[in-house]
Design an enzyme around this catalytic site. Structure first.
Site, PDB file in Angstrom:
ATOM      1  N   SER A  82      28.560  64.146  29.539  1.00 22.39           N
ATOM      2  CA  SER A  82      27.525  63.305  28.935  1.00 22.39           C
ATOM      3  C   SER A  82      26.653  62.707  30.028  1.00 22.39           C
ATOM      4  O   SER A  82      27.115  62.424  31.131  1.00 22.39           O
ATOM      5  CB  SER A  82      28.164  62.216  28.081  1.00 22.39           C
ATOM      6  OG  SER A  82      28.121  60.976  28.747  1.00 22.39           O
ATOM      7  N   LYS A  83      25.400  62.540  29.685  1.00 18.43           N
ATOM      8  CA  LYS A  83      24.408  61.995  30.612  1.00 18.43           C
ATOM      9  C   LYS A  83      24.831  60.643  31.146  1.00 18.43           C
ATOM     10  O   LYS A  83      24.527  60.287  32.265  1.00 18.43           O
ATOM     11  CB  LYS A  83      23.099  61.773  29.835  1.00 18.43           C
ATOM     12  CG  LYS A  83      22.074  62.852  29.987  1.00 18.43           C
ATOM     13  CD  LYS A  83      20.764  62.349  29.400  1.00 18.43           C
ATOM     14  CE  LYS A  83      20.164  63.439  28.545  1.00 18.43           C
ATOM     15  NZ  LYS A  83      18.989  63.075  27.818  1.00 18.43           N
ATOM     16  N   ARG A  84      25.503  59.861  30.290  1.00 16.18           N
ATOM     17  CA  ARG A  84      25.854  58.499  30.699  1.00 16.18           C
ATOM     18  C   ARG A  84      27.044  58.483  31.656  1.00 16.18           C
ATOM     19  O   ARG A  84      27.072  57.730  32.606  1.00 16.18           O
ATOM     20  CB  ARG A  84      26.166  57.638  29.471  1.00 16.18           C
ATOM     21  CG  ARG A  84      24.940  57.063  28.804  1.00 16.18           C
ATOM     22  CD  ARG A  84      25.276  56.480  27.452  1.00 16.18           C
ATOM     23  NE  ARG A  84      25.702  57.528  26.517  1.00 16.18           N
ATOM     24  CZ  ARG A  84      26.929  57.655  26.034  1.00 16.18           C
ATOM     25  NH1 ARG A  84      27.869  56.813  26.380  1.00 16.18           N
ATOM     26  NH2 ARG A  84      27.227  58.638  25.199  1.00 16.18           N
ATOM     27  N   ARG A  85      28.027  59.347  31.388  1.00 19.65           N
ATOM     28  CA  ARG A  85      29.261  59.327  32.187  1.00 19.65           C
ATOM     29  C   ARG A  85      29.211  60.197  33.420  1.00 19.65           C
ATOM     30  O   ARG A  85      29.829  59.913  34.428  1.00 19.65           O
ATOM     31  CB  ARG A  85      30.425  59.859  31.334  1.00 19.65           C
ATOM     32  CG  ARG A  85      30.996  58.941  30.325  1.00 19.65           C
ATOM     33  CD  ARG A  85      32.270  59.572  29.779  1.00 19.65           C
ATOM     34  NE  ARG A  85      32.002  60.822  29.087  1.00 19.65           N
ATOM     35  CZ  ARG A  85      32.021  60.946  27.766  1.00 19.65           C
ATOM     36  NH1 ARG A  85      32.296  59.917  27.027  1.00 19.65           N
ATOM     37  NH2 ARG A  85      31.770  62.115  27.212  1.00 19.65           N
TER      38      ARG A  85
END
Ligand code: GLU
Length: 477
Positions: free
Chosen positions: A242-245
């Site tokens: 994921s882009k966030r993690r």
């Protein structure tokens, strides 16, 4: 399904939506398409799927194009833009309407949800199928057959069967008149004579819809493409990337100093492995050895540590000249912390072989050589505290100052001199050089110290060792 006619050269496409940086999963899909085209004398097409005008941005298109270029996977055709082909999609909608394959529906989402919440099968209930609404009265939905099945022939997964009863009458054109992805995607694939659709498995659920549309547009005997749905990428915790993690942008890896060849090699191993277990594979090796049929369907671990290892291997395999050329962005501002005029290409060239042995990404290059171009070494408080706590640091620095004053100025002689300083305080060479390294370079690790000092020169080394000894005397009080 009709198989690819023998001898036809494949036409494959990479079809990203320009809604962000190029995701490593997308880059892997691009690579597998590219490899398939290259090994079969086919055509690799870049198609920008920009129908979702709210989320698209032109700079993301540039990012995709430049990242593919960086990976040395320029398309043979394209970039085409879906948005420029709106007339083709509109013509397809006319045909679907004329054939009765789609019908108008004016139900809002809320109305559908309220009406169907008790139903055993979720989704649209076919309410407007036979209402005979005018075109323009609402969205257009595809009239999915009540019975039968759609079989997706997939090179990786085998035949995947979807029962028509589980596919709702899906929207192909919004009430605004805008076509949905599933339609525009198929219209483009038909027009571009795409023979193989190689893409992420997240698109598998929408594939039967695409095939229903394909047959509605081209007739039941139509030659359908061969599919290959690639496994998901996951992180160390087995979560979807994921882009966030996770760091997922190809551009980030490029900016950190990964080599394109290493990145490409690593991406190839995400879902595919070489039959002989080889891991380091050049583009030519990959083109010769990669088989789409050998891609497996379990989630592939995107292992950044392994990518780093591989990048280090690629860096060490470069010639020194190529290493220097590849490092160039990191040896000049703004990536380098020194002013451009302080950089000395000859000095860097002398250190380059040692640096090349020690970095895993090119972004580590400046820290390896900044002591040569920054003027003064930057010794932080933690390093000073370490020197203060080490009661032999000062005698070593004083001893070095003495010994380096008149020894021959070569790495060998400096080593011998340092050895002698160590002997006096009862320290082996490795430990004896630690305070000197901090005094001279400001760091605990770096390229070999004696070569570094040889390159830096006697005057600078004596100045730095002397200054560090003075400061240490002051700090030690
Ligand atoms: N544009 C789609 C996406 O980025 C991919 C479509 C495809 O490869 O068929 O998810």
């Amino acid at each position: 399904m009709v198989e690819q006619a023998g001898g036809v050269r494949p036409r494959v496409r990479f079809a990203p939506s320009p809604t962000g940086f190029l995701h490593v999963g997308s880059a892997r899909a691009a690579l597998f398409n590219w490899l398939y085209a290259r090994q079969n004398g086919g055509t690799f097409i870049l198609r920008i799927e920009d129908t979702d005008t709210e989320r698209n941005r032109e700079e993301w298109v540039d990012g995709i194009v430049s990242s593919l270029h960086w990976l040395e996977m320029d398309p043979d055709e394209g970039p085409y833009r879906q948005s420029e082909r709106a007339d083709r999609t509109a013509a397809a909608i006319d045909r679907l309407w004329a054939a009765g394959a789609v019908y108008a529906c004016d139900c809002s989402r809320e109305v559908i949800d309220a009406r169907t919440k008790e139903n055993a099968t979720p989704g649209y209930d076919g309410n407007c199928r036979d209402r005979g609404l005018e075109r323009g009265a609402g969205a257009l939905r595809f009239r999915t057959p009540d019975e039968g099945s759609v079989v997706v022939h997939d090179l990786i997964r085998g035949d995947v069967v979807f029962q028509c009863s589980s596919i709702e009458d899906f929207v192909v054109v919004k009430s605004s008149g805008a076509p949905l992805f599933v339609l525009a995607n198929v219209v483009d694939d038909i027009d571009m004579a795409i023979s193989h659709v190689i893409r992420g498995e997240d698109l598998l659920p929408s594939t039967p819809k695409g095939l229903l549309l394909w047959e509605a547009l081209e007739g039941p005997g139509a030659q359908l493409p061969v599919f290959a749905h690639l496994p998901l990428l996951v992180n160390a915790k087995r979560q979807k990337l994921s882009k966030r993690r996770d760091t997922v942008a190809v551009e980030s890896y490029r900016d950190e100093g990964y080599l394109a060849a290493a990145m490409r090699n690593y991406l190839a191993l995400l879902g595919w492995s070489d039959p002989d277990g080889r891991e380091i594979l050049s583009a030519e090796d990959l083109i010769a050895r990669f088989r789409l049929e050998d891609v497996n369907n379990s989630p592939a671990f995107f292992d950044v540590e392994k990518l780093r290892w591989m990048n280090g291997e690629y860096i060490r395999a470069l010639s020194v000249d190529d290493f220097i050329a590849a490092s160039a962005p990191w040896t000049a501002p703004p990536l380098a912390p020194w002013p451009a005029e302080r950089f000395d290409a000859d000095v860097f060239r002398r250190m380059a072989p040692f640096v090349q042995e020690r970095v895993t990404v090119l972004g580590e290059v400046p820290a390896m050589v900044d002591f040569l171009f920054l003027g003064e070494p930057v010794i932080d408080d933690a390093a000073w505290a370490g020197l203060v706590a080490d009661e032999q640091a000062l005698p070593i620095l004083d001893g070095a100052l003495d010994a380096y004053g008149d020894c021959e100025w070569s790495a060998d002689a400096l080593k011998e001199a340092t050895q002698a300083v160590g002997d006096k305080v009862g320290r082996k060479l490795g430990k004896a050089q630690a305070p000197i390294r901090i005094a001279v370079t400001g760091r605990k690790v770096g390229p070999p110290l004696f070569e570094s000092m040889e390159v830096l020169g006697r005057e600078a080394v004596l100045g730095r060792v002397g200054a560090a000894a003075d400061e240490l005397r002051r700090r030690a009080g």
